[in-house]
Design an enzyme around this catalytic site. Structure first.
Site, PDB file in Angstrom:
ATOM      1  N   ASP A   9       1.056  -0.882   0.146  1.00  0.00           N
ATOM      2  CA  ASP A   9      -0.414  -0.178  -0.180  1.00  0.00           C
ATOM      3  C   ASP A   9       0.588   1.434  -0.539  1.00  0.00           C
ATOM      4  O   ASP A   9       2.124   1.780   0.681  1.00  0.00           O
ATOM      5  CB  ASP A   9      -1.336  -0.171   1.351  1.00  0.00           C
ATOM      6  N   ASN A  39     -10.746  -2.736  -6.278  1.00  0.00           N
ATOM      7  CA  ASN A  39      -9.646  -2.035  -7.165  1.00  0.00           C
ATOM      8  C   ASN A  39     -10.439  -1.461  -8.470  1.00  0.00           C
ATOM      9  O   ASN A  39      -9.968  -1.381  -9.544  1.00  0.00           O
ATOM     10  CB  ASN A  39      -8.250  -1.877  -7.555  1.00  0.00           C
TER      11      ASN A  39
HETATM   12  C1  FPP Z   1      -2.319   0.365  -3.205  1.00  0.00           C
HETATM   13  O1  FPP Z   1      -1.164   1.274  -3.336  1.00  0.00           O
HETATM   14  C2  FPP Z   1      -1.380  -0.585  -4.511  1.00  0.00           C
HETATM   15  C3  FPP Z   1      -2.527  -1.308  -5.705  1.00  0.00           C
HETATM   16  C4  FPP Z   1      -3.671  -0.960  -5.354  1.00  0.00           C
HETATM   17  C5  FPP Z   1      -1.268  -2.085  -6.885  1.00  0.00           C
HETATM   18  C6  FPP Z   1       0.146  -2.820  -6.692  1.00  0.00           C
HETATM   19  C7  FPP Z   1       1.424  -2.528  -7.576  1.00  0.00           C
HETATM   20  C8  FPP Z   1       2.185  -2.284  -7.724  1.00  0.00           C
HETATM   21  C9  FPP Z   1       2.669  -2.403  -7.249  1.00  0.00           C
HETATM   22  C10 FPP Z   1       2.019  -2.889  -9.422  1.00  0.00           C
HETATM   23  C11 FPP Z   1       2.872  -4.102  -9.778  1.00  0.00           C
HETATM   24  C12 FPP Z   1       2.504  -5.478  -9.078  1.00  0.00           C
HETATM   25  C13 FPP Z   1       3.322  -6.757  -9.128  1.00  0.00           C
HETATM   26  C14 FPP Z   1       2.739  -7.509  -8.957  1.00  0.00           C
HETATM   27  C15 FPP Z   1       3.513  -7.063 -10.566  1.00  0.00           C
HETATM   28  P1  FPP Z   1      -2.435   2.194  -3.385  1.00  0.00           P
HETATM   29  O2  FPP Z   1      -2.641   3.170  -5.311  1.00  0.00           O
HETATM   30  O3  FPP Z   1      -3.929   2.066  -2.561  1.00  0.00           O
HETATM   31  O4  FPP Z   1      -1.715   3.867  -2.332  1.00  0.00           O
HETATM   32  P2  FPP Z   1      -3.155   5.012  -2.334  1.00  0.00           P
HETATM   33  O5  FPP Z   1      -2.876   4.347  -0.324  1.00  0.00           O
HETATM   34  O6  FPP Z   1      -1.266   6.388  -1.038  1.00  0.00           O
HETATM   35  O7  FPP Z   1      -3.560   5.459  -2.501  1.00  0.00           O
END
Ligand code: FPP
Length: 247
Positions: free
Chosen positions: A21, A69
């Site tokens: 996250d 998501n």
């Molecule tokens: C959460 O941060 C992250 C995600 C929803 C996506 C995670 C994906 C990756 C790290 C990219 C690639 C993954 C793989 C397995 C190759 P957020 O967007 O919710 O952050 P925030 O809470 O700060 O808005």
């Protein structure tokens, strides 16, 4: 001294699950687009996979995309799908070389056809690898997983293919996406939120939780060592008393 040298090899978790996250907040702090946070997050994924393999962790489960998501802006969803494809394309050789098996959990069929194909191909290519399982949660939700398991069981019972008298915690687990994998010993969540966010709800009954304020793109192998050192200090009781455990 390198933090990894303080780790007790025999007391490492078999299965680590991670809620990655803070990508969006990492980007916002730098006045960048959220997508840049995901791109940087992918670099962290590579480092963490490499480190877990070096340590001999058997299973690493990453929460890459939840069912919830899908409600994000279309542009961001598209970018995440592209990143996933890019990750598999660029890493497949290294994953093979390091004997890492790729698995996915969740509604793979909800992903765009090209992403499904590339994931399925990687799963197929790596299915005989035994040193580590890299389990990627895609279009995943814990409640939905439990519901899907119940639907499968009801269907099997209706077709006289399974008897309810054989249903217990062990047999139920075999209807989940994680069938055959041990439950996570440790859940790491980055960026400080104290929630499990619909992740591995059944499997986390006795999982140790570790939350760090660090945003996922900033999470380095030293931070993983810190989480593991913290885990190794804990006494896992599984409902027993401390005395029973030390006996
Ligand atoms: C959460 O941060 C992250 C995600 C929803 C996506 C995670 C994906 C990756 C790290 C990219 C690639 C993954 C793989 C397995 C190759 P957020 O967007 O919710 O952050 P925030 O809470 O700060 O808005």
């Amino acid at each position: 001294m390198d933090l990894s040298e303080q780790l007790i090899k025999e007391k490492l978790p078999k299965h680590i699950a991670i809620i990655m996250d803070g990508n969006g907040r990492w980007a916002r702090k730098r006045s960048l687009e959220r997508i840049r946070g995901h791109q940087q997050g992918m670099e962290t994924v590579k480092e963490v996979v490499r480190t877990c393999r070096e340590l001999g962790i058997q299973v690493l489960t990453l929460y890459a995309f939840s069912i919830e998501n899908w409600s994000r802006p279309q542009r961001e969803i598209h970018a995440l799908m592209m990143l996933l494809k890019r990750f598999i394309r660029s890493e497949i050789k290294a994953l093979q070389k390091n004997d890492i098996q790729i698995r996915s959990i969740g509604h793979l069929e909800s992903l765009p056809a090209d992403v499904q194909n590339i994931v399925q191909e990687a799963v197929e290519k790596t299915k005989n690898n035994r040193s580590m399982v890299l389990n990627v949660a895609l279009s995943y939700s814990g409640r939905d997983e439990i519901l899907q398991a119940i639907i499968k069981i009801v269907d099997k019972v209706a077709h006289h293919d399974f008897s309810l008298s054989g249903l217990n915690e062990q047999t139920f687990s075999q209807f989940l996406y994680t069938a055959g994998l041990p439950d996570p010993d440790l859940l790491i969540r980055t960026s400080g939120e104290l929630r499990v966010s619909n992740f591995l709800l059944w499997q986390m009954a006795y999982t140790e939780l570790y939350v760090t304020d660090i945003f996922w793109p900033d999470f380095r192998k030293e931070d993983l060592y810190k989480a593991l050192l913290d885990y190794q200090k804990r006494e896992r009781r599984f409902g027993l008393t401390g005395e029973q455990i030390t006996k």
